[in-house]
Design an enzyme around this catalytic site. Structure first.
Site, PDB file in Angstrom:
ATOM      1  N   TYR A 226       3.427   6.089  10.036  1.00 33.49           N
ATOM      2  CA  TYR A 226       2.440   5.449   9.848  1.00 33.49           C
ATOM      3  C   TYR A 226       3.629   4.795   8.746  1.00 33.49           C
ATOM      4  O   TYR A 226       3.554   3.440   9.255  1.00 33.49           O
ATOM      5  CB  TYR A 226       1.562   6.226   9.100  1.00 33.49           C
ATOM      6  CG  TYR A 226       0.467   5.129   8.778  1.00 33.49           C
ATOM      7  CD1 TYR A 226      -0.842   4.711   9.206  1.00 33.49           C
ATOM      8  CD2 TYR A 226       0.298   3.687   7.746  1.00 33.49           C
ATOM      9  CE1 TYR A 226      -1.962   4.094   9.318  1.00 33.49           C
ATOM     10  CE2 TYR A 226      -0.258   3.141   7.735  1.00 33.49           C
ATOM     11  CZ  TYR A 226      -1.544   2.716   8.624  1.00 33.49           C
ATOM     12  OH  TYR A 226      -1.974   2.201   8.224  1.00 33.49           O
TER      13      TYR A 226
ATOM     14  N   TYR B 191      -9.755   5.538   6.944  1.00 41.46           N
ATOM     15  CA  TYR B 191     -10.373   6.221   8.160  1.00 41.46           C
ATOM     16  C   TYR B 191     -11.037   7.236   7.626  1.00 41.46           C
ATOM     17  O   TYR B 191     -10.906   8.412   7.883  1.00 41.46           O
ATOM     18  CB  TYR B 191      -9.134   6.515   8.640  1.00 41.46           C
ATOM     19  CG  TYR B 191      -7.870   5.860   9.244  1.00 41.46           C
ATOM     20  CD1 TYR B 191      -7.222   4.826  10.084  1.00 41.46           C
ATOM     21  CD2 TYR B 191      -6.908   5.328   8.266  1.00 41.46           C
ATOM     22  CE1 TYR B 191      -6.390   4.719  10.350  1.00 41.46           C
ATOM     23  CE2 TYR B 191      -5.616   4.674   8.510  1.00 41.46           C
ATOM     24  CZ  TYR B 191      -5.312   3.626   9.675  1.00 41.46           C
ATOM     25  OH  TYR B 191      -4.816   2.862   9.973  1.00 41.46           O
TER      26      TYR B 191
ATOM     27  N   PRO C 246      -5.846   0.859  18.330  1.00 43.99           N
ATOM     28  CA  PRO C 246      -4.842   0.484  16.574  1.00 43.99           C
ATOM     29  C   PRO C 246      -5.188   0.874  15.869  1.00 43.99           C
ATOM     30  O   PRO C 246      -4.630   0.878  14.448  1.00 43.99           O
ATOM     31  CB  PRO C 246      -6.223  -1.081  17.059  1.00 43.99           C
ATOM     32  CG  PRO C 246      -6.881  -0.729  17.965  1.00 43.99           C
ATOM     33  CD  PRO C 246      -6.695  -0.015  18.657  1.00 43.99           C
TER      34      PRO C 246
ATOM     35  N   HIS D  69       0.743  -1.037  -0.281  1.00 43.23           N
ATOM     36  CA  HIS D  69       0.242  -0.153  -0.211  1.00 43.23           C
ATOM     37  C   HIS D  69       1.375   1.761   0.012  1.00 43.23           C
ATOM     38  O   HIS D  69       1.956   1.447   1.549  1.00 43.23           O
ATOM     39  CB  HIS D  69      -1.221   0.109   1.304  1.00 43.23           C
ATOM     40  CG  HIS D  69      -1.859  -0.772   0.971  1.00 43.23           C
ATOM     41  ND1 HIS D  69      -2.967  -0.377   1.723  1.00 43.23           N
ATOM     42  CD2 HIS D  69      -2.416  -2.171   0.365  1.00 43.23           C
ATOM     43  CE1 HIS D  69      -4.218  -1.662   1.432  1.00 43.23           C
ATOM     44  NE2 HIS D  69      -3.514  -2.649   0.462  1.00 43.23           N
TER      45      HIS D  69
ATOM     46  N   LYS E 235      -0.040   0.188  15.301  1.00 45.16           N
ATOM     47  CA  LYS E 235       1.897  -0.184  15.152  1.00 45.16           C
ATOM     48  C   LYS E 235       1.661  -1.359  16.687  1.00 45.16           C
ATOM     49  O   LYS E 235       2.907  -1.191  16.900  1.00 45.16           O
ATOM     50  CB  LYS E 235       1.570   1.041  16.245  1.00 45.16           C
ATOM     51  CG  LYS E 235       1.352   2.165  15.661  1.00 45.16           C
ATOM     52  CD  LYS E 235       3.168   2.164  14.651  1.00 45.16           C
ATOM     53  CE  LYS E 235       3.115   3.406  13.430  1.00 45.16           C
ATOM     54  NZ  LYS E 235       4.024   3.296  11.828  1.00 45.16           N
TER      55      LYS E 235
END
Ligand code: RFL
Ligand code: PHB
Length: 397
Positions: A386, A203, A294, A75, A298
């Site tokens: 990220y 998200y 979550p 991704h 991580k």
């Protein structure tokens, strides 16, 4: 009664314990893993799904990348959905890195297969595991296997037994300081036989609560909804789950693929750090020492970061009697962990609905999101964290 010896006794066959065992084996350091659950249970435990760039690299470099590269997905970015508008964050363009979508249980399966193929020992269904004499310098682990009492003498004990394990609890009271934040919500997560409705994760910050679209394969979707921390699953028949997901994830040009839901669960959310992570010859790693919500993906990644550090320290000690890495283990890990805690808390604060928010707090959350999504510097901050902070930078002395 059975009594034997190894160099490193590892408690827990989650990602932390198994990866530590694998890294030690590659350095020629004898070790044994003790796991309370059966192999089948550990291999089918559904948890995390995103691997940081360097964690994926580490899997490749240590011979565990083949299935991930063949069956997982790369991704290059992710999506934020705010007020019904989709914003794409392009990790590759921003920081030149990507993440891998590859399930934690697949990583665990590959690790177990690699350890067993190399003649490694993992004792599944080890009962009544207890740690002794680690402050005195001659550690002992006792456990039972098939009704037989067993004693395992070792030089170092690695407590990789997760949040509810026995190793952290073995620290005498007063020897550990706990930092804790419990969030007033949880995630209802499902796995469904449905092709993912987007190429990359979404998200969503929605007025009725957070939602996340993720995936496991070209035919399996993984989706989450913000809910109460003690939400009753009975209140969420499949139709309600799909309706709510469609509402919270809805935006122009989007349609939600649905299918048979074959797993449904609620996870409460907390941030937690225990300091120190070492007492004598007992070292904690992964969820045994710290937990993150979550939202930043991580948990698994920081478990791997700990054991990279612990492996280096053990290797230096075993090879050159250099114990600096062991002595500085807590300090080196915590520097990185608090960065991870900060990012996970920040993502969680920015994306969820907080019932107690005053109108001012709600405006602050919107302003934060607007800044992150419209400023290149804001996007870069998000992308850098990220895809993962460097595994080693935080371990330099
Ligand atoms: P694990 O994976 O919990 O492994 C610990 C192992 O120790 C065993 N054990 C014992 N063995 C012997 N004796 C005892 N007394 C023992 N007590 C426990 C356990 O059976 C287990 O096999 O810890 P580790 O290795 O530190 O790995 C950490 C990750 O598993 C964890 O951070 C993440 O999975 C967290 N997490 C998630 N992280 C994400 O990044 N994204 C997610 O979507 C995500 N979903 C989750 C999660 C954690 C969950 N938990 C802990 C309930 C979903 C769930 C449900
Ligand atoms: C998942 O795919 O389970 C997942 C992905 C990203 C997150 C959390 C969970 O932030």
């Amino acid at each position: 009664m059975s009594t034997r010896k190894t160099r490193i006794g590892i408690i827990g066959a989650g990602p932390a314990g198994l990866m530590l065992s694998h890294l030690l084996h590659l350095s020629g350091i004898d070790n044994v893993v003790l796991e309370a659950r059966p192999r089948e249970y550990v291999e089918n435990r559904i948890r995390a799904g995103i691997l940081e760039y360097e964690v994926a690299q580490l899997l490749r470099e240590t011979g565990l990348g083949a299935r991930m590269d063949a069956e997982g997905a790369r991704h290059d970015g992710t999506n934020f959905l705010v007020d019904g508008v989709l914003h794409h964050i392009d990790f590759q363009a921003l920081v030149g890195k990507h993440v891998m979508l590859w399930s934690q249980h697949e990583v665990v399966r590959d690790l177990i297969a690699a350890r067993l193929a190399a003649g490694g020992e993992i004792v599944f269904e080890a009962g009544d595991v207890a740690v002794h004499d680690y402050e005195a310098g001659s550690p002992l682990i006792t456990y039972t296997k098939d009704g037989v009492e067993c004693r395992l003498h070792c030089e170092i004990i690695a407590g990789c037994d997760g949040f509810h394990g026995i190793c952290r609890q073995a620290f005498p009271s007063g020897m550990i300081v706990e930092y804790d934040r419990v969030y007033p919500f949880g995630w209802l997560g499902i796995l469904a036989e449905a092709a993912p409705s987007a190429d990359e994760l979404i998200y969503a910050n929605h007025k009725d609560g957070f939602a996340l679209l993720s995936m496991r394969s070209p035919s399996i979707s993984r989706l989450y909804l913000q809910c109460a921390p003690d939400e009753a699953l009975a209140a969420w028949p499949d139709e309600r789950v799909w309706e709510e997901l469609a509402r919270r994830l809805g935006h122009e040009g989007f349609s939600l693929n649905t299918g048979r839901i074959f797993q449904k669960s609620v996870t409460a959310m907390r941030s937690y750090v225990a300091e120190p992570m070492q007492l004598g010859r007992l070292f904690l790693a992964g969820d045994a020492a710290h937990i993150v919500p979550p939202t930043g993906a991580k948990g698994l990644n920081s478990a791997i970061a700990d054991v990279v550090s612990l492996h280096r320290a053990i290797d230096a000690y075993m090879r050159h009697q250099d114990d600096r890495g062991l002595n500085e283990y807590t300090q080196r890990c915590l520097k990185r962990i608090w960065q991870i805690e900060r990012f996970s808390w920040w993502m969680t604060s920015m994306m969820h609905k907080f019932d107690h928010h005053a109108p001012f707090d709600a405006r602050m959350q919107t302003a934060e999101l607007n800044y992150i999504l419209t400023s290149p510097a804001g996007q870069m901050t998000l992308a850098e964290n990220y895809v993962g902070l460097p595994l080693h930078e935080y371990h330099r002395s």
